[in-house]
Motif scaffolding. Structure first.
Motif, PDB file in Angstrom:
ATOM      1  N   VAL A   7       0.851  -1.198   0.000  1.00 52.98           N
ATOM      2  CA  VAL A   7       0.000   0.000   0.000  1.00 52.98           C
ATOM      3  C   VAL A   7       0.889   1.253   0.000  1.00 52.98           C
ATOM      4  CG1 VAL A   7      -1.617   1.382   1.359  1.00 52.98           C
ATOM      5  CG2 VAL A   7      -1.998  -1.084   1.109  1.00 52.98           C
ATOM      6  N   ALA A  10       2.434   1.762  -3.292  1.00 54.12           N
ATOM      7  CA  ALA A  10       1.453   2.286  -4.251  1.00 54.12           C
ATOM      8  C   ALA A  10       1.222   3.786  -4.015  1.00 54.12           C
ATOM      9  CB  ALA A  10       0.140   1.511  -4.131  1.00 54.12           C
ATOM     10  N   LEU A  28      -8.641   3.459   0.709  1.00 51.52           N
ATOM     11  CA  LEU A  28      -8.449   2.077   0.261  1.00 51.52           C
ATOM     12  C   LEU A  28      -9.808   1.406   0.150  1.00 51.52           C
ATOM     13  CD1 LEU A  28      -5.522   1.064   2.608  1.00 51.52           C
ATOM     14  CD2 LEU A  28      -5.433   1.062   0.120  1.00 51.52           C
ATOM     15  N   MET A 102      -8.699  -4.973  -3.929  1.00 50.15           N
ATOM     16  CA  MET A 102      -7.755  -4.484  -2.937  1.00 50.15           C
ATOM     17  C   MET A 102      -7.081  -3.328  -3.646  1.00 50.15           C
ATOM     18  SD  MET A 102      -4.622  -6.406  -1.146  1.00 50.15           S
ATOM     19  CE  MET A 102      -5.290  -8.029  -1.374  1.00 50.15           C
ATOM     20  N   GLU A 103      -7.677  -2.152  -3.534  1.00 50.95           N
ATOM     21  CA  GLU A 103      -7.162  -1.055  -4.351  1.00 50.95           C
ATOM     22  C   GLU A 103      -7.121   0.277  -3.615  1.00 50.95           C
ATOM     23  OE1 GLU A 103      -9.846  -1.750  -7.600  1.00 50.95           O
ATOM     24  OE2 GLU A 103     -11.383  -0.419  -6.789  1.00 50.95           O
ATOM     25  N   LEU A 104      -6.252   1.123  -4.157  1.00 51.18           N
ATOM     26  CA  LEU A 104      -6.143   2.491  -3.685  1.00 51.18           C
ATOM     27  C   LEU A 104      -7.249   3.253  -4.399  1.00 51.18           C
ATOM     28  CD1 LEU A 104      -3.969   3.702  -1.844  1.00 51.18           C
ATOM     29  CD2 LEU A 104      -2.623   4.213  -3.894  1.00 51.18           C
ATOM     30  N   SER A 105      -8.212   3.822  -3.646  1.00 49.98           N
ATOM     31  CA  SER A 105      -9.360   4.432  -4.320  1.00 49.98           C
ATOM     32  C   SER A 105      -9.216   5.951  -4.487  1.00 49.98           C
ATOM     33  CB  SER A 105     -10.643   4.109  -3.569  1.00 49.98           C
ATOM     34  OG  SER A 105     -10.525   4.481  -2.215  1.00 49.98           O
ATOM     35  N   TYR A 106      -8.423   6.575  -3.643  1.00 52.44           N
ATOM     36  CA  TYR A 106      -8.150   8.013  -3.844  1.00 52.44           C
ATOM     37  C   TYR A 106      -6.945   8.436  -3.012  1.00 52.44           C
ATOM     38  CZ  TYR A 106     -10.228   9.099   0.732  1.00 52.44           C
ATOM     39  OH  TYR A 106     -10.500   9.152   2.074  1.00 52.44           O
TER      40      TYR A 106
END
Lengths: 112, 213
Positions: A7, A10, A28, A102-106
């Motif tokens: 994370v 990223a 996240l 499982m992502e970085l959203s902003y």
């Protein structure tokens, strides 16, 4: 812990893509089927970030529901109690529709 | 200023895994990722599998553990190339570990590559290793509710291997309920039952492998 490290990697990579702007907050999105426990991830992130140049970076972790799509009626429904049957029409012909994100959203970046 | 994103947290792992998968597919290598709790019988299943293979087959194993090379030593007795990945703390394999441990191996000539993950029913789930198929092992001593407790692991699997079925007379385990629980989490999942002690079900396991070649 390795996911928390990923994370931060990223966050650093995205910050670099935005001219190295300072990141104050990161969002996240963690799916119920990602295999990641949100509270453990939050703990690991707080521990890891404290000793880095990214501190005091805050995180907002949003949980994404486990969903399936009905092949008969097209409804996308939330899976509860691991029941794969369509909650709209009761059909049992359904396919995976989400929940493994499982992502970085902003990112919130400091104005230059 | 808020910048919306959709960046996968494990995008670097996914990139390496995609390259591995492309390489395996190009060379016709069937790569299978074996996941289970510690002690469910991954190494035993591989031992029985390798023991049954003709020595001319092009098969290799990468086996992951936090410490020791015990598994690699157990598996090396069958004459096929085996390498231990000692993660030194990490509770799962990731794609870069697999990539690193394949260097100077005749990978491109392999028909089967087994990846024995670190014994853990949680963390290996998130890490794509470039495999074509993912098999989760569940021993009858563990309880039939594991698919419901660890849905992510079973949801991402193609096959469940119910192991140690020779112990069924001694443990309160319902095969029917285990199958139902696995299918609730992943309706398309295939399910096999094996015993590495009696040899029961190993034929179906071999058929499953054969089907992917």
């Amino acid at each position: 812990m390795s996911i928390a490290e990923s994370v931060l990697d990223a966050v650093r990579a995205e910050s670099a893509l935005h001219g190295g702007a300072r990141v104050t907050r990161a969002g996240l999105r963690i799916g119920e089927l990602s295999g990641v426990a949100v509270e453990s991830l939050r703990f690991c992130l707080e521990v890891l970030v404290a000793d880095t140049d990214l501190a005091p970076l805050g995180f907002e972790i949003e949980s994404a529901a486990w969903t399936r799509r009905c092949r008969a009626c097209g409804a996308v429904f939330r899976v509860t109690d691991a029941r794969p049957e369509c909650t709209a029409c009761g059909g049992d012909d359904t396919e995976a529709a989400g929940g493994d994100q499982m992502e970085l959203s902003y990112l919130e970046l400091e104005e230059p | 200023m808020r910048v919306p994103l959709e960046r996968k947290v494990l995008s670097e792992n996914d990139r390496i895994a995609a390259a591995l998968r492309e390489r395996f597919q190009r060379n016709g290598t069937f790569c299978v990722n074996l996941i289970s709790s510690p002690g469910s019988g991954k190494t035993s299943l591989l031992e029985r599998t390798l023991a049954g293979f003709d020595a001319a087959r092009r098969v290799a194993v990468l086996t992951g553990d936090i410490q020791t090379d015990n598994d690699a030593r157990r598996l090396a007795r069958y004459g096929f190339p085996v390498r231990q990945i000692t993660t030194g703390g990490a509770c799962h394999l990731d794609a870069s570990m697999v990539e690193r441990h394949l260097t100077d191996w005749p990978v491109d000539e392999l028909e089967i590559l087994f990846l024995e993950n670190v014994g853990n029913l949680v963390c290996p789930t998130s890490y794509d290793l470039g495999e074509e198929a993912r098999a989760v092992l569940l021993s009858v001593a563990e309880g039939e509710d594991k698919p419901l407790k660890y849905p992510a692991t079973f949801h991402h699997a193609d096959l469940v291997v119910l192991t140690k079925i020779d112990l069924l007379p001694y443990v309160p385990f319902s095969m029917e309920l285990a199958r139902e629980n696995a299918r609730r989490v992943q309706p398309e999942i295939e399910i096999l039952e094996v015993s590495c002690t009696s040899g029961a079900g190993l034929g179906q396991w071999n058929d499953w492998i054969q089907r992917h070649l």
